[in-house]
Design an enzyme around this catalytic site. Structure first.
Site, PDB file in Angstrom:
ATOM      1  N   GLU A  79       0.650  -0.894   0.081  1.00  0.00           N
ATOM      2  CA  GLU A  79       0.001  -0.066   0.025  1.00  0.00           C
ATOM      3  C   GLU A  79       0.794   1.102  -0.029  1.00  0.00           C
ATOM      4  OE1 GLU A  79      -2.005   0.675   3.906  1.00  0.00           O
ATOM      5  OE2 GLU A  79      -1.493  -1.573   4.280  1.00  0.00           O
ATOM      6  N   CYS A 111      -3.337  -3.762   4.612  1.00  0.00           N
ATOM      7  CA  CYS A 111      -2.356  -4.946   4.997  1.00  0.00           C
ATOM      8  C   CYS A 111      -2.636  -6.440   4.453  1.00  0.00           C
ATOM      9  CB  CYS A 111      -2.329  -4.820   6.530  1.00  0.00           C
ATOM     10  SG  CYS A 111      -1.793  -3.329   7.310  1.00  0.00           S
ATOM     11  N   HIS A 234      -1.760 -10.583  12.359  1.00  0.00           N
ATOM     12  CA  HIS A 234      -1.258  -9.138  11.740  1.00  0.00           C
ATOM     13  C   HIS A 234      -1.004  -8.342  12.904  1.00  0.00           C
ATOM     14  CE1 HIS A 234      -1.051  -5.595   9.783  1.00  0.00           C
ATOM     15  NE2 HIS A 234      -2.103  -5.205  10.426  1.00  0.00           N
TER      16      HIS A 234
HETATM   17  P1  HMG Z   1      -3.155   5.759  21.959  1.00  0.00           P
HETATM   18  O1  HMG Z   1      -4.468   6.768  21.997  1.00  0.00           O
HETATM   19  O2  HMG Z   1      -2.004   6.307  21.654  1.00  0.00           O
HETATM   20  O3  HMG Z   1      -2.881   4.824  23.179  1.00  0.00           O
HETATM   21  O4  HMG Z   1      -3.482   4.827  20.757  1.00  0.00           O
HETATM   22  P2  HMG Z   1      -3.858   4.409  24.451  1.00  0.00           P
HETATM   23  O5  HMG Z   1      -4.130   5.500  25.190  1.00  0.00           O
HETATM   24  O6  HMG Z   1      -5.008   3.820  23.850  1.00  0.00           O
HETATM   25  O7  HMG Z   1      -2.825   3.413  25.004  1.00  0.00           O
HETATM   26  C1  HMG Z   1      -2.420   2.232  24.257  1.00  0.00           C
HETATM   27  C2  HMG Z   1      -2.325   1.094  25.506  1.00  0.00           C
HETATM   28  O8  HMG Z   1      -1.221   1.799  26.426  1.00  0.00           O
HETATM   29  C3  HMG Z   1      -3.471   1.096  26.398  1.00  0.00           C
HETATM   30  O9  HMG Z   1      -3.713  -0.335  26.852  1.00  0.00           O
HETATM   31  C4  HMG Z   1      -3.102   1.917  27.645  1.00  0.00           C
HETATM   32  O10 HMG Z   1      -3.811   1.481  28.942  1.00  0.00           O
HETATM   33  C5  HMG Z   1      -1.477   1.574  27.651  1.00  0.00           C
HETATM   34  P3  HMG Z   1      -4.900  -0.974  26.474  1.00  0.00           P
HETATM   35  O11 HMG Z   1      -5.984  -0.254  27.302  1.00  0.00           O
HETATM   36  O12 HMG Z   1      -5.228  -0.941  24.955  1.00  0.00           O
HETATM   37  O13 HMG Z   1      -4.668  -2.477  26.878  1.00  0.00           O
HETATM   38  N1  HMG Z   1      -0.888   2.523  28.348  1.00  0.00           N
HETATM   39  C6  HMG Z   1       0.064   2.151  29.282  1.00  0.00           C
HETATM   40  N2  HMG Z   1       0.712   1.021  29.701  1.00  0.00           N
HETATM   41  C7  HMG Z   1       1.906   0.971  30.436  1.00  0.00           C
HETATM   42  N3  HMG Z   1       2.268   2.135  30.970  1.00  0.00           N
HETATM   43  C8  HMG Z   1       1.777   3.165  30.797  1.00  0.00           C
HETATM   44  C9  HMG Z   1       0.566   3.377  29.706  1.00  0.00           C
HETATM   45  N4  HMG Z   1       0.042   4.524  29.192  1.00  0.00           N
HETATM   46  C10 HMG Z   1      -0.828   3.866  28.308  1.00  0.00           C
HETATM   47  N5  HMG Z   1       2.355   4.506  31.201  1.00  0.00           N
HETATM   48  C11 HMG Z   1      -3.493   3.291  18.893  1.00  0.00           C
HETATM   49  C12 HMG Z   1      -3.288   3.526  20.306  1.00  0.00           C
HETATM   50  C13 HMG Z   1      -2.952   1.887  18.760  1.00  0.00           C
HETATM   51  C14 HMG Z   1      -5.047   3.467  18.654  1.00  0.00           C
HETATM   52  C15 HMG Z   1      -2.377   4.032  18.013  1.00  0.00           C
HETATM   53  O14 HMG Z   1      -1.285   3.758  18.278  1.00  0.00           O
HETATM   54  C16 HMG Z   1      -2.908   4.220  16.764  1.00  0.00           C
HETATM   55  O15 HMG Z   1      -3.662   5.029  16.140  1.00  0.00           O
HETATM   56  N6  HMG Z   1      -2.240   3.444  15.553  1.00  0.00           N
HETATM   57  C17 HMG Z   1      -2.383   3.302  14.224  1.00  0.00           C
HETATM   58  C18 HMG Z   1      -3.672   2.449  13.946  1.00  0.00           C
HETATM   59  C19 HMG Z   1      -3.514   1.158  14.282  1.00  0.00           C
HETATM   60  O16 HMG Z   1      -2.545   0.612  14.536  1.00  0.00           O
HETATM   61  N7  HMG Z   1      -4.567   0.223  14.300  1.00  0.00           N
HETATM   62  C20 HMG Z   1      -4.659  -1.037  14.564  1.00  0.00           C
HETATM   63  C21 HMG Z   1      -5.764  -1.971  13.997  1.00  0.00           C
HETATM   64  S1  HMG Z   1      -5.919  -1.554  12.385  1.00  0.00           S
HETATM   65  C22 HMG Z   1      -4.527  -2.482  11.478  1.00  0.00           C
HETATM   66  O17 HMG Z   1      -4.068  -3.275  12.008  1.00  0.00           O
HETATM   67  C23 HMG Z   1      -4.550  -2.095  10.163  1.00  0.00           C
HETATM   68  C24 HMG Z   1      -3.186  -1.375   9.707  1.00  0.00           C
HETATM   69  O18 HMG Z   1      -2.182  -2.220   9.931  1.00  0.00           O
HETATM   70  C25 HMG Z   1      -3.323  -0.836   8.371  1.00  0.00           C
HETATM   71  C26 HMG Z   1      -3.371  -1.517   7.309  1.00  0.00           C
HETATM   72  O19 HMG Z   1      -4.280  -2.469   7.170  1.00  0.00           O
HETATM   73  O20 HMG Z   1      -3.012  -1.342   6.068  1.00  0.00           O
HETATM   74  C27 HMG Z   1      -2.924  -0.202  10.893  1.00  0.00           C
END
Ligand code: HMG
Length: 390
Positions: A79, A111, A234
């Site tokens: 992509e 992906c 994935h």
């Molecule tokens: P965010 O808002 O930065 O993070 O977004 P958060 O506030 O949700 O925190 C993440 C985790 O860290 C949470 O754990 C927190 O509790 C923890 P969870 O509740 O999820 O178990 N946390 C901590 N842990 C330890 N010590 C601390 C601490 N603080 C917080 N101090 C998000 C996270 C993944 C949404 C963001 O990084 C993002 O937008 N990523 C890009 C999109 C993505 O990866 N999506 C995944 C599914 S889609 C997919 O896989 C397709 C893709 O590969 C593309 C394609 O298909 O081409 C992306």
């Protein structure tokens, strides 16, 4: 007749940013990145590498080992395409000196593209078992600087040779897939960085996992734990493998295994991704390479469950059986040496490389040489990308 992955090789750029460095710069607790999403480092792509060079670098060791005879199909899943018309597979056909009697195409569905490519390759081999297919998956994951997606960036490529009587993994014919028209993650043609609704995308990943699993289970009659020795998911970030497995256990009414057992089932497949970040189309196969290279015991005759997700969205749960003697056909030492010898970059260097990009004004351009594999992008002349072998 068995059909599947005869050889699998993985490549990632030679530069890397420690996510603790990024956390410090962003004023975030480093544990959020390392524990919260499960990532330690992200690959940084120098200006003279792109998806074509990453994929060619992944494929060269594999072709040197297996030869090029009877390769009648090259499918490139990405992509992060470099041209709106010419398939990246055509560039690779030239660079890798693949046969001319060969179909070369590019495939896209976020992906998921590599899994569609693997299925198409297996279908061609089933129809003509004396032929082989090369599946290339390469991507560069880019989000806006300082956005929530930034710590999940990464880059890498996987090359897989698909054949009859495969030496590494025989694909099971039963599979479960699911699609839905959604906007969870996308990249309009006018942007270099993806747009994403992070929380929604994670929810959709987990929802479609259950739908794809349900369809796979109906097709195969297999049970989650009794019939699968390991799982490769994935991996947009490694923590999602734990969330995914938990969901599957809950859906199946199976008690969640102990932490020790969970780590045994999942960890070997996560090691490479934790060091490279999201490699989009290559991800689930990078996980497979990581599992095969790093599982402590022998995997001969064991069934692996795989889940492929592409935003937009498309999901597939499928499986394959590791072949006896697979270990001697892996590139384990080369993979480990590549990851261990990467050059760490400072935050400033990361940002400079991020902002460098490839010039879009149509003017001729020469790229300075950086560390990398055997192939590099040397320049752009008369609107044509010029690749070279070092
Ligand atoms: P965010 O808002 O930065 O993070 O977004 P958060 O506030 O949700 O925190 C993440 C985790 O860290 C949470 O754990 C927190 O509790 C923890 P969870 O509740 O999820 O178990 N946390 C901590 N842990 C330890 N010590 C601390 C601490 N603080 C917080 N101090 C998000 C996270 C993944 C949404 C963001 O990084 C993002 O937008 N990523 C890009 C999109 C993505 O990866 N999506 C995944 C599914 S889609 C997919 O896989 C397709 C893709 O590969 C593309 C394609 O298909 O081409 C992306």
């Amino acid at each position: 007749m068995k059909i599947g992955i005869d050889l699998i090789s993985f490549h990632t750029p030679s530069y890397v940013l420690d996510l603790r460095t990024l956390a410090e710069k962003r004023g975030v607790d480093p544990d959020k990145f390392v524990i919260g999403i499960g990532q330690e480092r992200m690959a940084v792509v120098p200006p003279d590498q792109d998806i074509v060079t990453l994929a060619a670098n992944a494929a060269l060791p594999l072709l040197d080992k297996a030869g090029r005879d009877n390769i009648e199909l090259v499918i490139f899943a990405t992509e992060s395409g470099v041209d709106q018309s010419k398939a990246a597979a055509c560039f690779c056909q030239g660079l890798l000196q693949l046969p001319s009697a060969c179909r070369c195409i590019e495939v896209k569905e976020a992906c998921y593209g590599a899994t569609a490519s693997l299925r198409m390759a297996a279908a061609m081999v089933a129809a003509r078992p004396h032929t082989r297919a090369l599946v290339l998956a390469a991507d560069i994951a880019r989000y806006d600087l300082a956005s929530p997606g930034e710590p999940t960036q990464g880059a890498g490529a996987v090359a897989m040779l698909v054949s009859a009587h495969p030496r590494v993994l025989a694909l099971d014919p039963e599979t479960g897939f699911y699609t839905e028209d959604i906007m969870d993650f996308w990249r309009p043609n006018y942007r270099d960085e993806a747009l994403v609704d992070g929380k929604y995308s994670t929810r959709m990943y987990l929802t479609t996992l259950l739908e794809a699993w349900k369809n796979y289970k109906a097709a195969s009659g297999r049970a989650l734990l009794a019939d699968h020795a390991h799982f490769c998911f994935h991996l947009p970030f490694t923590k999602i493998a734990y969330k995914s497995f938990e969901r599957l256990c809950k859906a199946e009414g199976v008690p969640l295994p102990s932490k020790e057992e969970l780590d045994r089932l999942l960890e070997p497949a996560l090691l490479y991704n934790r060091q490279t970040g999201n490699t989009y189309a290559a991800c689930v196969y990078e996980a497979l390479a990581s599992l095969l290279d790093n599982a402590p015991g022998q995997l001969d005759h064991q069934r692996i469950g795989l889940f492929s997700y592409g935003s937009g969205c498309m999901a597939e749960f499928f499986s394959g059986v590791v072949q006896k003697g697979y270990r001697q056909h892996l590139f384990t030492d080369a993979h480990r040496a590549m990851l261990d010898s990467r050059t760490p970059v400072t935050y400033r260097q990361y940002e400079d490389i991020f902002n460098y990009g490839v010039p879009k004004d149509g003017a001729d351009h020469v790229f300075a040489p950086y560390r990398g594999g055997p192939f590099r992008l040397a320049g752009i002349k008369d609107h044509k990308r010029r690749y070279e072998a070092k």
